[in-house]
Scaffold this motif. Structure first.
Motif, PDB file in Angstrom:
ATOM      1  N   HIS A  33     -20.949  68.888  16.811  1.00 33.69           N
ATOM      2  CA  HIS A  33     -20.944  70.247  16.249  1.00 33.69           C
ATOM      3  C   HIS A  33     -22.245  70.555  15.521  1.00 33.69           C
ATOM      4  N   LEU A  34     -22.794  69.552  14.815  1.00 32.24           N
ATOM      5  CA  LEU A  34     -23.989  69.754  14.004  1.00 32.24           C
ATOM      6  C   LEU A  34     -25.282  69.389  14.734  1.00 32.24           C
ATOM      7  N   GLY A  35     -25.179  68.913  15.973  1.00 36.40           N
ATOM      8  CA  GLY A  35     -26.368  68.555  16.737  1.00 36.40           C
ATOM      9  C   GLY A  35     -27.059  67.292  16.252  1.00 36.40           C
ATOM     10  N   MET A  36     -26.306  66.352  15.703  1.00 35.34           N
ATOM     11  CA  MET A  36     -26.887  65.125  15.149  1.00 35.34           C
ATOM     12  C   MET A  36     -26.744  63.908  16.057  1.00 35.34           C
ATOM     13  N   SER A  37     -25.852  63.959  17.024  1.00 34.01           N
ATOM     14  CA  SER A  37     -25.507  62.764  17.804  1.00 34.01           C
ATOM     15  C   SER A  37     -26.711  62.091  18.435  1.00 34.01           C
ATOM     16  N   GLU A  38     -27.646  62.881  18.935  1.00 32.10           N
ATOM     17  CA  GLU A  38     -28.773  62.342  19.696  1.00 32.10           C
ATOM     18  C   GLU A  38     -29.727  61.488  18.860  1.00 32.10           C
ATOM     19  N   TYR A  39     -29.646  61.578  17.547  1.00 35.41           N
ATOM     20  CA  TYR A  39     -30.634  60.898  16.714  1.00 35.41           C
ATOM     21  C   TYR A  39     -30.264  59.451  16.376  1.00 35.41           C
ATOM     22  N   PHE A  40     -29.031  59.050  16.619  1.00 35.20           N
ATOM     23  CA  PHE A  40     -28.601  57.730  16.152  1.00 35.20           C
ATOM     24  C   PHE A  40     -28.668  56.675  17.248  1.00 35.20           C
ATOM     25  N   ASP A  41     -29.193  55.508  16.866  1.00 36.02           N
ATOM     26  CA  ASP A  41     -29.264  54.363  17.771  1.00 36.02           C
ATOM     27  C   ASP A  41     -27.948  53.608  17.829  1.00 36.02           C
ATOM     28  N   THR A  42     -27.167  53.675  16.767  1.00 34.25           N
ATOM     29  CA  THR A  42     -25.850  53.040  16.762  1.00 34.25           C
ATOM     30  C   THR A  42     -24.958  53.727  15.741  1.00 34.25           C
ATOM     31  N   ILE A  43     -23.670  53.740  16.037  1.00 31.28           N
ATOM     32  CA  ILE A  43     -22.660  54.261  15.118  1.00 31.28           C
ATOM     33  C   ILE A  43     -21.606  53.181  14.937  1.00 31.28           C
ATOM     34  N   VAL A  94     -12.753  45.806   7.359  1.00 38.44           N
ATOM     35  CA  VAL A  94     -13.138  45.605   5.963  1.00 38.44           C
ATOM     36  C   VAL A  94     -13.758  46.890   5.434  1.00 38.44           C
ATOM     37  N   GLY A  95     -13.233  47.410   4.337  1.00 38.55           N
ATOM     38  CA  GLY A  95     -13.745  48.647   3.755  1.00 38.55           C
ATOM     39  C   GLY A  95     -15.120  48.478   3.138  1.00 38.55           C
ATOM     40  N   LYS A  96     -15.643  49.550   2.576  1.00 39.04           N
ATOM     41  CA  LYS A  96     -17.000  49.544   2.056  1.00 39.04           C
ATOM     42  C   LYS A  96     -17.143  48.872   0.690  1.00 39.04           C
ATOM     43  N   SER A  97     -16.062  48.333   0.167  1.00 38.06           N
ATOM     44  CA  SER A  97     -16.188  47.527  -1.053  1.00 38.06           C
ATOM     45  C   SER A  97     -16.892  46.206  -0.772  1.00 38.06           C
ATOM     46  N   LYS A  98     -17.030  45.878   0.517  1.00 43.00           N
ATOM     47  CA  LYS A  98     -17.788  44.702   0.949  1.00 43.00           C
ATOM     48  C   LYS A  98     -18.853  45.161   1.943  1.00 43.00           C
ATOM     49  N   PRO A  99     -19.939  44.402   2.102  1.00 38.09           N
ATOM     50  CA  PRO A  99     -21.081  44.893   2.884  1.00 38.09           C
ATOM     51  C   PRO A  99     -20.984  44.689   4.390  1.00 38.09           C
ATOM     52  N   ASP A 100     -19.845  44.261   4.897  1.00 39.79           N
ATOM     53  CA  ASP A 100     -19.727  43.893   6.312  1.00 39.79           C
ATOM     54  C   ASP A 100     -20.206  44.993   7.257  1.00 39.79           C
ATOM     55  N   VAL A 101     -19.810  46.238   6.997  1.00 39.41           N
ATOM     56  CA  VAL A 101     -20.166  47.319   7.916  1.00 39.41           C
ATOM     57  C   VAL A 101     -21.672  47.589   7.897  1.00 39.41           C
ATOM     58  N   TYR A 102     -22.311  47.411   6.760  1.00 38.44           N
ATOM     59  CA  TYR A 102     -23.767  47.608   6.682  1.00 38.44           C
ATOM     60  C   TYR A 102     -24.512  46.476   7.392  1.00 38.44           C
ATOM     61  N   LEU A 103     -24.027  45.267   7.224  1.00 42.65           N
ATOM     62  CA  LEU A 103     -24.656  44.125   7.879  1.00 42.65           C
ATOM     63  C   LEU A 103     -24.505  44.217   9.396  1.00 42.65           C
ATOM     64  N   LEU A 104     -23.340  44.666   9.865  1.00 41.27           N
ATOM     65  CA  LEU A 104     -23.139  44.829  11.298  1.00 41.27           C
ATOM     66  C   LEU A 104     -24.042  45.933  11.846  1.00 41.27           C
ATOM     67  N   THR A 105     -24.188  47.019  11.104  1.00 45.84           N
ATOM     68  CA  THR A 105     -25.068  48.105  11.542  1.00 45.84           C
ATOM     69  C   THR A 105     -26.505  47.627  11.639  1.00 45.84           C
ATOM     70  N   ALA A 106     -26.967  46.877  10.634  1.00 46.97           N
ATOM     71  CA  ALA A 106     -28.325  46.338  10.671  1.00 46.97           C
ATOM     72  C   ALA A 106     -28.517  45.418  11.863  1.00 46.97           C
ATOM     73  N   SER A 107     -27.509  44.600  12.152  1.00 46.43           N
ATOM     74  CA  SER A 107     -27.592  43.691  13.297  1.00 46.43           C
ATOM     75  C   SER A 107     -27.718  44.465  14.602  1.00 46.43           C
ATOM     76  N   ARG A 108     -26.937  45.540  14.729  1.00 47.20           N
ATOM     77  CA  ARG A 108     -26.994  46.333  15.962  1.00 47.20           C
ATOM     78  C   ARG A 108     -28.289  47.118  16.083  1.00 47.20           C
TER      79      ARG A 108
END
Length: 214
Positions: free
Chosen positions: A121-131, A140-154
């Motif tokens: 809707h906002l025209g942002m999809s094309e800019y991301f390398d990973t979601i 695991v929720g954001k109280s732990k860094p797992d999702v950030y570490l996985l994003t960095a890995s990808r």
């Protein structure tokens, strides 16, 4: 700016927390329950099923988690695909970073159908390398860094080379615990935590025109 930027969606790239506030009001209101003052901030960093389970337990609801999630999904889908707006300067900032070769990722608790609807809707999809969703990181929720570490890995980038943009205090602390820089976007839903957020974060902003540049 680092080699990679990782963005939260609700309350950070998307000015969407009001959507969920209204869903909470309508959902609980239909059951004769007023929204407690601490409810929205308590569930803000949880993943979707965790919120459903918490809500059922807190209010002694007869519903299953699946029933709650389906009801919330129906209420939110239209709003995310038609009315949700970007935070000021967000699209221009993504475009600028992408053109400069910065790797871009999303780390979110938002369900796939809602994040896809909003980003398209906002025209942002094309800019991301990973979601990446917290569900991809084992729920695991954001109280732990797992999702950030996985994003960095990808993104194939070391954590120390990442800058995270978040609106929640617990998420900012979590990203920093992984060795990442963390910039805070102001959102009304986190207003009570803003003094502590400004102390903990590496930088704060109300508008992406004030975000770090290369």
């Amino acid at each position: 700016m680092s080699k990679a930027a990782i963005f939260d969606l609700d309350g950070t790239l998307l000015d969407s927390m009001g959507v969920w506030n209204q869903i909470d009001i309508d959902f609980l209101g239909h059951r004769g329950i007023a929204v407690p003052a601490d409810y929205m901030i308590t569930v803000a960093s949880m993943q979707f099923r965790e919120i459903a389970e918490y809500t059922i337990a807190r209010f002694s609801l007869p519903d299953t988690p699946e029933q709650l999630m389906a009801e919330w999904d129906e209420m939110a889908r239209t709003a995310y695909g038609t009315t949700v707006q970007a935070k000021p300067g967000a699209l221009e900032y993504l475009r600028e970073l992408k053109s400069a070769g910065v790797r871009l990722g999303v780390a979110t608790t938002l369900m796939p159908q809602l994040r896809t609807a909003a980003l398209d809707h906002l025209g942002m999809s094309e800019y991301f390398d990973t979601i990446v969703s917290v569900d991809d990181a084992g729920g695991v929720g954001k109280s732990k860094p797992d999702v950030y570490l996985l994003t960095a890995s990808r993104l194939d980038v070391k954590p120390v080379d990442c800058t995270v943009f978040e609106d929640l205090l617990v998420a900012i602390r979590s990203a920093k615990s992984a060795g990442m820089q963390a910039w805070a976007m102001y959102d009304d839903s986190s207003a009570a935590d803003w003094p502590e957020i400004t102390r903990v974060a590496d930088g704060v902003l109300h508008d992406f025109r004030d975000a770090p540049r290369l």
